[in-house]
Scaffold this motif. Sequence first.
Motif, short mmCIF file in Angstrom:
data_model
loop_
_atom_site.label_atom_id
_atom_site.label_comp_id
_atom_site.label_asym_id
_atom_site.label_seq_id
_atom_site.Cartn_x
_atom_site.Cartn_y
_atom_site.Cartn_z
N GLY A 186 0.82 -1.21 0.00
CA GLY A 186 0.00 0.00 0.00
C GLY A 186 0.85 1.26 0.00
O GLY A 186 0.52 2.24 -0.66
N ILE A 213 -9.35 -8.29 -1.35
CA ILE A 213 -8.04 -7.61 -1.39
C ILE A 213 -6.91 -8.61 -1.55
O ILE A 213 -6.04 -8.44 -2.40
N GLY A 263 -9.99 6.17 -0.05
CA GLY A 263 -9.76 4.74 -0.22
C GLY A 263 -8.32 4.36 0.08
O GLY A 263 -8.05 3.36 0.74
N GLN A 264 -7.39 5.19 -0.39
CA GLN A 264 -5.98 4.91 -0.15
C GLN A 264 -5.65 4.98 1.34
O GLN A 264 -4.88 4.17 1.84
N PHE A 282 -6.92 1.77 2.85
CA PHE A 282 -6.12 0.63 2.40
C PHE A 282 -4.77 0.61 3.10
O PHE A 282 -4.34 -0.41 3.64
N ASP A 323 -9.72 -3.95 -7.11
CA ASP A 323 -9.05 -2.96 -6.29
C ASP A 323 -9.98 -1.78 -6.00
O ASP A 323 -10.09 -1.31 -4.87
N SER A 340 -11.17 -1.05 -2.19
CA SER A 340 -10.61 0.11 -1.49
C SER A 340 -11.57 1.29 -1.44
O SER A 340 -11.64 1.99 -0.44
#
Length: 441
Positions: A23, A97, A216-217, A220, A374, A378
């Motif tokens: 990540g 994931i 989302g990042q 994650f 993805d 995410s």
Amino acid sequence: MRENFSNRFGVLVAVAGSAIGLGNLWRFPYIMGKHGGGAFILLYLLFVIVICLPIMYSEMVIGRRAQANAYGAFRRLAPGSLWTGAGVISILAPVVILGYYSVVGGWTLKYMQMALCGSFGRRENLDGLFGGFISSPGEPLLWHLGFLGLTALIVLGGIKNGIEKYSKILMPALFVMVILMAARAITLPGAGAGVEFLFRPDFSKLNGEVVLAAMGQAFFSLSLGMGAIITYGSYMKRKENIPRTSALVVATDTGFAILAGLAIMPAVFAFGIEPGQGPGLVFITVPKILAQLPLGGLFATVFFAILAVAALTSSISLLEVMTTFLSEEFRMGRKAAVAVSFGVIAVLGAVASLSFDPDMRLILFGKSAFDAMDYFASNILLPLGGLLIVLFTGWRMPRAELLEELSAGGGFRLGLFRAVRFLLRYVIPVAIAAILLGNVF
Ligand code: PHE
């Protein structure tokens, strides 16, 4: 009797091990590159502090309070349909994931092997090397199975102690390597444009899609919005201090991401690579940076080896969620639980991996299967999971219980507690819901 982490350091290594992984070094640079750089980073930092830190508190609280797997935790603390939904997301998200995560984990193993054989030195065209590798049908599939197999072995054998021991050395080593690469990247001719891309935010690039991607990042990268931290929380002892542990993990993980950006982006601009080109960004850029250093081949081997380990300490936390769930809810033996999980994820990963092969390309909602998985995990599942989790600790859990869990092992100032609870009850749910809805309509 449930197992516990041995001590405070053990907890920290495990949770940080889950958070720090692909990540930070693979996903953060390419998603940020795709969404315009500086403004994305500012949003990301905002979400990490205001939304994600309180969610990390919540997940540890839920896990430790319930002493159960991520699904069972909700059932145990609050029997009722809405909360069972949170349990379902907690188990579903890690399955999706891990499906594509282990494909990328396989790429790191392949790159380690190539670096070891000196392949980077002989190849002029690293872009073509990456594209050619991932779009061949067979080989990436084998590396994916290899990576998933390693993950399963660790979860089964409980070599977790071993992993804990090595992580203590390897994570700092990775940190040093990334600093070194950042130093090399920043001093390349033409790197200035990359530094500017990172630190001069261009707010005209902001739109709903970018905001969702940044949120989302953040989820994650911090392993939030699903069962991983809940499961690890259930192994935490009562005397462990949740706010302190969370703050340390969040700070380390975020520092790692920014450093990765500093190592990659200046080089991307210096080498004339397209910043928005997608999942191959790090795999194409890193060998080029390292080729500019003395002993580059050796560095590349070490870098991809450590990256693979960082990915493994994350993938075991993903597999652990499903394994604990199957063994506690269905009374399966641990071996059977790992075997079932392996089978499901092997197939999902195969679909993701084959989606890079032009002949087999599987398109879902206009995206390749890899991208679709993805995006769905995410940008939708994790925020939705996070939303239910804060509604749970904010509204459903008695205030006294929340306070007790947050102050265990060190105390938590009352003013701070009030602020956190306000975030949990109002600010975070409204923010997540608005961002999600904003992207639907
Ligand atoms: N946080 C991990 C990483 O950055 C990935 C992960 C996501 C792990 C969700 C567990 C749960 O690589």
